[in-house]
Design an enzyme around this catalytic site. Structure first.
Site, short mmCIF file in Angstrom:
data_model
loop_
_atom_site.label_atom_id
_atom_site.label_comp_id
_atom_site.label_asym_id
_atom_site.label_seq_id
_atom_site.Cartn_x
_atom_site.Cartn_y
_atom_site.Cartn_z
N ASP A 1 -9.71 3.19 -2.93
CA ASP A 1 -10.41 1.83 -2.29
C ASP A 1 -11.73 1.72 -2.53
O ASP A 1 -12.63 2.83 -2.52
CB ASP A 1 -9.96 2.17 -0.85
CG ASP A 1 -8.52 1.71 -0.52
OD1 ASP A 1 -8.07 0.79 -0.96
OD2 ASP A 1 -8.38 2.20 0.56
N ASP B 1 0.80 -1.13 -0.01
CA ASP B 1 0.11 0.08 0.00
C ASP B 1 0.91 1.14 0.18
O ASP B 1 2.17 1.03 -0.04
CB ASP B 1 -0.88 0.06 1.38
CG ASP B 1 -2.39 0.56 0.95
OD1 ASP B 1 -2.48 1.59 -0.15
OD2 ASP B 1 -3.36 0.35 1.61
#
Length: 336
Positions: free
Chosen positions: A279, A220
């Protein structure tokens, strides 16, 4: 795909929504594997080792697929993939984040907290339910598995209460079932959940992943500077390759550079797949946002997808709470 509290296996064999006018011929690997196993959008019941049903809520077996929705996204024009020989087809499997998030309350919620019990139960389900046979062979442990501090030697370590057997033992459990073991980390100082990131420890962490038998790394980009990612993500990929262990490299690199012209040629050279939008959330509106983003393709990322290097529109949210049955079918079709 939903785990439901009832006996037996129920197959929902309705036809996928007629959206072929929107979707040019695409990679059908996911659909073929599902259809061959006869479990397309199936509702199943899986018994855990104690023969007890997981009846608390609807436990979602979300399947991740990094494939993209149109022929635009499957062009093979002159792009060289990460030199690890992996992800020749889009990786498929199960990832914990969208359903279980950062639930670390193993005292109050022992069945569904981020811990080794949850992941072993899911691994059993993947095998018993036929998902492994259908090609869903990855299980990725997402954020919040870590202890808040590194070991005295500076190594990453799991939370000792939630993962008492350690990460190598969990990796071995997956591998004995024929599954691949994926693990989350972050390019920044901290993960999105506030646990140690890889920044300033890239080589050590890559070696640790190899020692643990990791097969898939999701990196990430929280708590980092997006302008440094063009050098930082390739650097970590270099250390992964240097271990000699094959590890699929999933990057969130372009997702943190939206609006700043991500260098997709460079990204495709160094990553096996990359999430390039925000996301996903558990809603039909979010699915449509992703579809629109891919349809617009303003950065030209569609031309960079192919064997070994895939655009990742984020997780399937089928079986969670935000989509109707028809919307779930549509997402499955569009993600394929």
């Amino acid at each position: 795909v939903i785990v439901v509290p009832s006996q037996g296996i129920v197959l929902l064999r309705k036809t996928i929504l007629p959206i072929t006018t929107l979707l040019a011929p695409i990679s059908l690997i996911l659909l073929i594997s599902l259809a061959s196993a006869g479990i397309l959008l199936s509702a199943i019941v899986l018994r855990v080792k104690s023969d007890k049903l997981l009846t608390k809520a609807f436990v979602q077996l979300k399947m991740i697929s990094a494939s993209v929705a149109t022929a635009l996204f499957l062009s093979f024009g002159g792009v060289f993939s990460l030199d690890n020989g992996l992800a020749r087809t889009p990786p498929m499997g199960w990832l914990s984040w969208e359903r279980f998030r950062c639930n670390t309350d193993c005292e109050g919620d022992p069945e569904f907290c981020i811990g080794e019990k949850l992941f072993k139960d899911i691994a059993d389900m993947m095998v018993v339910g036929g998902y492994l046979n259908a090609g869903y062979d990855n299980i990725i442990v997402d954020d919040c598995w870590l202890d808040h501090k590194r070991s005295p030697e500076g190594k990453l370590q799991p939370d000792p209460q939630r993962f008492p057997s350690g990460i190598p033992a969990l990796s071995d459990y997956f591998h004995k079932l024929g599954l691949k073991f994926g693990l989350y980390e972050d390019y920044g100082n901290l993960t999105c959940g506030g646990y140690p990131g890889v920044l300033q420890n890239m080589e050590l962490d890559a070696k640790t992943f190899a020692e643990w038998g990791v097969d898939y790394v999701k990196l990430d980009g929280c708590y980092s500077e997006p302008s440094t990612m063009d050098s930082g993500y390739p650097e970590f990929g270099k250390y992964l390759n240097a271990t000699g262990r094959p590890m699929v490299y999933s990057c969130s690199w372009p997702a943190y550079q939206i609006g700043h012209n991500p260098n997709y040629s460079l990204i495709a050279e160094h990553c096996n797949l990359w999430r390039n939008f925000a996301d996903i959330e558990d809603s039909w509106g979010m699915v449509l946002q992703i579809v629109d983003y891919y349809g617009d393709d303003k950065d030209g990322f569609g031309s960079f997808a192919g064997p070994g290097h895939w655009n990742d529109p984020d997780m399937l949210i089928i079986g969670n709470f935000g989509l109707s049955l028809d919307q779930s079918k549509a997402q499955m079709a569009m993600w394929c």
